[in-house]
Design a protein around this motif. Structure first.
Motif, PDB file in Angstrom:
ATOM      1  N   ARG A  28       9.443  -3.378  -4.161  1.00  0.00           N
ATOM      2  CA  ARG A  28       8.414  -4.209  -3.528  1.00  0.00           C
ATOM      3  C   ARG A  28       8.214  -3.733  -2.098  1.00  0.00           C
ATOM      4  NH1 ARG A  28      10.698  -9.946  -3.644  1.00  0.00           N
ATOM      5  NH2 ARG A  28       8.581 -10.548  -3.010  1.00  0.00           N
ATOM      6  N   ILE A  29       6.950  -3.693  -1.654  1.00  0.00           N
ATOM      7  CA  ILE A  29       6.621  -3.213  -0.314  1.00  0.00           C
ATOM      8  C   ILE A  29       5.650  -4.179   0.347  1.00  0.00           C
ATOM      9  CG2 ILE A  29       5.669  -1.324   1.071  1.00  0.00           C
ATOM     10  CD1 ILE A  29       6.334   0.588  -1.195  1.00  0.00           C
ATOM     11  N   PHE A  30       5.994  -4.608   1.578  1.00  0.00           N
ATOM     12  CA  PHE A  30       5.076  -5.347   2.438  1.00  0.00           C
ATOM     13  C   PHE A  30       4.602  -4.394   3.540  1.00  0.00           C
ATOM     14  CE2 PHE A  30       7.276  -9.775   1.884  1.00  0.00           C
ATOM     15  CZ  PHE A  30       6.967  -9.755   0.523  1.00  0.00           C
ATOM     16  N   LEU A  31       3.385  -4.627   4.007  1.00  0.00           N
ATOM     17  CA  LEU A  31       2.802  -3.798   5.058  1.00  0.00           C
ATOM     18  C   LEU A  31       2.235  -4.707   6.133  1.00  0.00           C
ATOM     19  CD1 LEU A  31       2.092  -0.680   5.475  1.00  0.00           C
ATOM     20  CD2 LEU A  31      -0.147  -1.265   4.579  1.00  0.00           C
ATOM     21  N   GLU A  32       2.632  -4.485   7.397  1.00  0.00           N
ATOM     22  CA  GLU A  32       2.057  -5.251   8.505  1.00  0.00           C
ATOM     23  C   GLU A  32       1.365  -4.306   9.473  1.00  0.00           C
ATOM     24  OE1 GLU A  32       2.953  -8.638  11.902  1.00  0.00           O
ATOM     25  OE2 GLU A  32       4.454  -8.223  10.351  1.00  0.00           O
ATOM     26  N   VAL A  38      -2.725   5.626   7.453  1.00  0.00           N
ATOM     27  CA  VAL A  38      -1.607   5.208   6.606  1.00  0.00           C
ATOM     28  C   VAL A  38      -2.104   4.703   5.259  1.00  0.00           C
ATOM     29  CG1 VAL A  38       0.344   3.638   6.389  1.00  0.00           C
ATOM     30  CG2 VAL A  38      -0.174   4.672   8.608  1.00  0.00           C
ATOM     31  N   LEU A  39      -3.154   3.884   5.266  1.00  0.00           N
ATOM     32  CA  LEU A  39      -3.680   3.352   4.003  1.00  0.00           C
ATOM     33  C   LEU A  39      -4.093   4.471   3.061  1.00  0.00           C
ATOM     34  CD1 LEU A  39      -5.862   0.297   5.127  1.00  0.00           C
ATOM     35  CD2 LEU A  39      -3.475   0.335   4.426  1.00  0.00           C
ATOM     36  N   SER A  40      -4.667   5.536   3.601  1.00  0.00           N
ATOM     37  CA  SER A  40      -5.138   6.631   2.752  1.00  0.00           C
ATOM     38  C   SER A  40      -3.999   7.390   2.092  1.00  0.00           C
ATOM     39  CB  SER A  40      -5.997   7.602   3.573  1.00  0.00           C
ATOM     40  OG  SER A  40      -5.200   8.358   4.474  1.00  0.00           O
ATOM     41  N   LEU A  41      -2.762   7.240   2.611  1.00  0.00           N
ATOM     42  CA  LEU A  41      -1.615   7.955   2.064  1.00  0.00           C
ATOM     43  C   LEU A  41      -0.903   7.175   0.960  1.00  0.00           C
ATOM     44  CD1 LEU A  41       0.021   9.162   5.413  1.00  0.00           C
ATOM     45  CD2 LEU A  41      -1.591  10.408   3.953  1.00  0.00           C
ATOM     46  N   ILE A  42      -1.232   5.901   0.809  1.00  0.00           N
ATOM     47  CA  ILE A  42      -0.488   5.021  -0.092  1.00  0.00           C
ATOM     48  C   ILE A  42      -1.113   5.023  -1.483  1.00  0.00           C
ATOM     49  CG2 ILE A  42       0.185   2.616  -0.485  1.00  0.00           C
ATOM     50  CD1 ILE A  42       0.267   2.243   2.541  1.00  0.00           C
ATOM     51  N   GLU A  43      -0.243   5.044  -2.502  1.00  0.00           N
ATOM     52  CA  GLU A  43      -0.702   5.039  -3.882  1.00  0.00           C
ATOM     53  C   GLU A  43      -1.411   3.724  -4.217  1.00  0.00           C
ATOM     54  OE1 GLU A  43      -0.735   7.285  -6.194  1.00  0.00           O
ATOM     55  OE2 GLU A  43       0.334   8.842  -5.085  1.00  0.00           O
ATOM     56  N   SER A  44      -2.354   3.798  -5.126  1.00  0.00           N
ATOM     57  CA  SER A  44      -3.064   2.610  -5.587  1.00  0.00           C
ATOM     58  C   SER A  44      -2.100   1.629  -6.246  1.00  0.00           C
ATOM     59  CB  SER A  44      -4.151   3.007  -6.584  1.00  0.00           C
ATOM     60  OG  SER A  44      -5.065   3.921  -6.006  1.00  0.00           O
ATOM     61  N   ASN A  45      -2.385   0.337  -6.094  1.00  0.00           N
ATOM     62  CA  ASN A  45      -1.646  -0.742  -6.785  1.00  0.00           C
ATOM     63  C   ASN A  45      -0.155  -0.758  -6.475  1.00  0.00           C
ATOM     64  OD1 ASN A  45      -4.126  -1.225  -8.365  1.00  0.00           O
ATOM     65  ND2 ASN A  45      -3.536   0.621  -9.482  1.00  0.00           N
ATOM     66  N   SER A  46       0.245  -0.373  -5.251  1.00  0.00           N
ATOM     67  CA  SER A  46       1.677  -0.240  -4.957  1.00  0.00           C
ATOM     68  C   SER A  46       2.199  -1.223  -3.906  1.00  0.00           C
ATOM     69  CB  SER A  46       1.984   1.187  -4.499  1.00  0.00           C
ATOM     70  OG  SER A  46       1.309   1.491  -3.293  1.00  0.00           O
ATOM     71  N   VAL A  58      -7.680  -1.561   1.345  1.00  0.00           N
ATOM     72  CA  VAL A  58      -6.679  -2.602   1.166  1.00  0.00           C
ATOM     73  C   VAL A  58      -6.647  -3.044  -0.298  1.00  0.00           C
ATOM     74  CG1 VAL A  58      -6.119  -5.014   1.668  1.00  0.00           C
ATOM     75  CG2 VAL A  58      -6.642  -3.437   3.538  1.00  0.00           C
ATOM     76  N   GLN A  59      -7.822  -3.268  -0.894  1.00  0.00           N
ATOM     77  CA  GLN A  59      -7.855  -3.670  -2.298  1.00  0.00           C
ATOM     78  C   GLN A  59      -7.268  -2.579  -3.191  1.00  0.00           C
ATOM     79  OE1 GLN A  59     -11.702  -4.283  -4.331  1.00  0.00           O
ATOM     80  NE2 GLN A  59     -10.761  -6.099  -5.285  1.00  0.00           N
ATOM     81  N   ARG A  60      -7.534  -1.317  -2.864  1.00  0.00           N
ATOM     82  CA  ARG A  60      -7.020  -0.210  -3.689  1.00  0.00           C
ATOM     83  C   ARG A  60      -5.502  -0.173  -3.696  1.00  0.00           C
ATOM     84  NH1 ARG A  60      -4.875   4.486  -2.987  1.00  0.00           N
ATOM     85  NH2 ARG A  60      -5.137   4.460  -0.714  1.00  0.00           N
ATOM     86  N   ILE A  61      -4.862  -0.376  -2.542  1.00  0.00           N
ATOM     87  CA  ILE A  61      -3.404  -0.228  -2.490  1.00  0.00           C
ATOM     88  C   ILE A  61      -2.673  -1.483  -2.970  1.00  0.00           C
ATOM     89  CG2 ILE A  61      -3.581   1.420  -0.582  1.00  0.00           C
ATOM     90  CD1 ILE A  61      -2.499  -0.798   1.278  1.00  0.00           C
ATOM     91  N   LEU A  62      -3.370  -2.635  -3.028  1.00  0.00           N
ATOM     92  CA  LEU A  62      -2.723  -3.863  -3.474  1.00  0.00           C
ATOM     93  C   LEU A  62      -2.548  -3.868  -4.990  1.00  0.00           C
ATOM     94  CD1 LEU A  62      -4.501  -6.636  -1.352  1.00  0.00           C
ATOM     95  CD2 LEU A  62      -2.123  -5.868  -1.125  1.00  0.00           C
ATOM     96  N   ALA A  63      -1.372  -4.323  -5.447  1.00  0.00           N
ATOM     97  CA  ALA A  63      -1.153  -4.534  -6.866  1.00  0.00           C
ATOM     98  C   ALA A  63      -1.984  -5.731  -7.339  1.00  0.00           C
ATOM     99  CB  ALA A  63       0.332  -4.781  -7.131  1.00  0.00           C
ATOM    100  N   ASP A  77      -7.358  -3.792 -10.929  1.00  0.00           N
ATOM    101  CA  ASP A  77      -6.422  -2.695 -11.182  1.00  0.00           C
ATOM    102  C   ASP A  77      -7.130  -1.397 -10.793  1.00  0.00           C
ATOM    103  OD1 ASP A  77      -4.410  -1.038 -11.991  1.00  0.00           O
ATOM    104  OD2 ASP A  77      -4.621  -1.427 -14.135  1.00  0.00           O
ATOM    105  N   SER A  78      -6.809  -0.864  -9.625  1.00  0.00           N
ATOM    106  CA  SER A  78      -7.536   0.296  -9.092  1.00  0.00           C
ATOM    107  C   SER A  78      -7.062   1.593  -9.744  1.00  0.00           C
ATOM    108  CB  SER A  78      -7.341   0.396  -7.583  1.00  0.00           C
ATOM    109  OG  SER A  78      -7.862  -0.739  -6.928  1.00  0.00           O
ATOM    110  N   PRO A  79      -7.965   2.554  -9.933  1.00  0.00           N
ATOM    111  CA  PRO A  79      -7.544   3.859 -10.466  1.00  0.00           C
ATOM    112  C   PRO A  79      -6.664   4.597  -9.482  1.00  0.00           C
ATOM    113  CG  PRO A  79      -9.840   3.934  -9.757  1.00  0.00           C
ATOM    114  CD  PRO A  79      -9.404   2.497  -9.664  1.00  0.00           C
ATOM    115  N   LYS A  80      -5.760   5.418  -9.991  1.00  0.00           N
ATOM    116  CA  LYS A  80      -4.870   6.187  -9.123  1.00  0.00           C
ATOM    117  C   LYS A  80      -5.654   7.251  -8.374  1.00  0.00           C
ATOM    118  CE  LYS A  80      -0.637   5.481 -11.667  1.00  0.00           C
ATOM    119  NZ  LYS A  80       0.568   5.375 -10.945  1.00  0.00           N
ATOM    120  N   GLN A  81      -5.206   7.556  -7.168  1.00  0.00           N
ATOM    121  CA  GLN A  81      -5.812   8.638  -6.399  1.00  0.00           C
ATOM    122  C   GLN A  81      -5.433   9.968  -7.028  1.00  0.00           C
ATOM    123  OE1 GLN A  81      -6.614   7.907  -1.914  1.00  0.00           O
ATOM    124  NE2 GLN A  81      -4.432   7.670  -2.204  1.00  0.00           N
TER     125      GLN A  81
END
Length: 391
Positions: free
Chosen positions: A122-126, A182-190, A219-224, A289-293
């Motif tokens: 689990r990952i939180f981001l602030e 940073v957001l652009s580096l994070i996997e979708s739905n993670s 933000v929507q893309r990286i959120l599960a 459920d966003s598609p993977k990058q």
């Protein structure tokens, strides 16, 4: 920034050095010399600018090490080995802590490695954690969660790093980077939660705001699925602005609160509450459920004619729809090799890099660009420029 001014240099032949730092070669452009330096486990440039009796020696800003003490030690070594006389200096190593790595502060490359190897599920981001009260609270109360903080103000990163160490926390990562990068580096739905508490409203300049249409989409893309983005603000206009962007997302689910009590608050929030200011919360729950990058490509150049590059070089800017390339400056080593400084990538998160061109190859030097779509497009433009396919 530590620096000193010298009136006379010894001009030692490269390489030279001591136990603290090694100075391997130099590359020159006009009155500026870049000195390729290795110290501790860091590699970077120091610059020597000027002529005759006025040489300014300091760290080069694009490559300077995160540990200020490493740079200071290198400057002291260069001064002691290669300077005849010093006019003035601003170098002060207060304690050995300046030489130590900040264990929770990560570079972009280290963060990518952490995301690929972390045992946290689990990952939180602030974003914009300031004094760190809320971030540290989340880390203390969720030891099974990796809490990632993003803050552009470096002293805040260092302060929270020290607080996390004092509190013996093991689940924190701090990034002194632009949140959009940073957001652009994070996997979708993670990501399980994204917090944005009390961002600067920038009432007269909406373009400077963290929130935008593209930010909301990322933000929507990286959120599960079922994960949440939480805005907390004292500014009604900024809250309405954010709600508008998140309402434009597909399958938007939003909750709004006024003067909601939280167990933890910042010192600014405490002040605003004493002043009877309203506090607004907007919570967006993701249901998509966003598609993977899928980014494919490399940062190779192929065959580059060094002599042709030197002959045709000019400071030039190229612009695409969503990327740019600025070929800034050409440096030459004594052996004829070339070093080129460039800025490129996205308009709002540019990268700065050096390319070293030798008789046999061309490569990014010290660090490669991050793998983003804008950087790949800019790299291809740069490759065509260096192969003289565009001018």
């Amino acid at each position: 920034m530590p620096n000193f001014i010298a009136t006379s240099l010894k001009n030692l032949e490269y390489p030279f050095g001591d136990d603290e730092a090694q100075f391997l070669w130099s590359a020159k452009a006009g009155e500026e010399n870049l000195i390729y330096t290795m110290a501790k486990d860091c590699e970077f440039f120091i610059t020597v600018k000027g002529k005759k009796d006025n040489y300014v020696i300091k760290g080069e800003k694009l490559t300077r090490p995160a540990r200020l003490g490493v740079l200071q030690k290198a400057l002291i070594s260069f001064r002691d080995l290669n300077v005849n006389a010093v006019k003035s200096q601003a170098i002060a190593i207060k304690n050995e802590k300046q030489l130590q790595a900040k264990e929770f502060i990560l570079s972009d490359v280290q963060f990518l490695d952490l995301l690929q190897t972390t045992k946290f599920k689990r990952i939180f981001l602030e974003i914009g954690f300031g004094s760190g009260r809320h971030l540290l609270y989340q880390a203390r109360n969720n030891p099974e969660v990796l809490v990632v903080g993003i803050e552009v103000y470096k002293p805040s990163c260092e302060q929270v790093n020290n607080l996390a160490k004092d509190q013996n926390l093991k689940n924190i990562a701090l990034l002194n980077l632009d949140a959009r990068l940073v957001l652009s580096l994070i996997e979708s739905n993670s990501i399980e939660k994204v917090f944005l508490h009390f961002p600067i409203p920038w009432e007269k300049s909406e373009k400077r705001r963290v929130v935008s249409a593209s930010f909301a989409k990322e933000v929507q893309r990286i959120l599960a699925v079922g994960a949440k983005f939480e805005l907390r603000s004292d500014d009604r206009g900024y809250t309405d602005f954010t709600i508008g962007h998140f309402l434009n997302l597909p399958e938007a689910q939003i909750q709004i609160y006024k003067d909601r009590f939280l167990e933890v608050s910042s010192k600014y929030e405490d002040r605003w509450v004493r002043q009877n200011k309203n506090i607004y919360d907007m919570i967006f729950t993701n249901e998509l459920d966003s598609p993977k990058q899928s980014l494919k490509g490399d940062f190779e150049f192929g065959n580059i004619d060094k002599e042709l590059v030197a002959a045709k070089f000019e400071n030039k800017i190229f612009k695409g729809d969503d990327y740019f390339l600025h070929v800034e400056r050409l440096y030459k080593k004594e052996n004829g090799d070339l070093l080129i400084r460039v800025a490129f990538g996205s308009f709002y998160r540019p990268e700065h890099c050096y390319i070293l061109i030798t008789p046999n190859e061309a490569n990014y030097f010290i660090k490669k660009p991050l793998l983003t779509s804008e950087n790949l497009k800019a790299h291809e433009c740069l490759r065509e420029y260096l192969t003289c396919k565009i001018s």
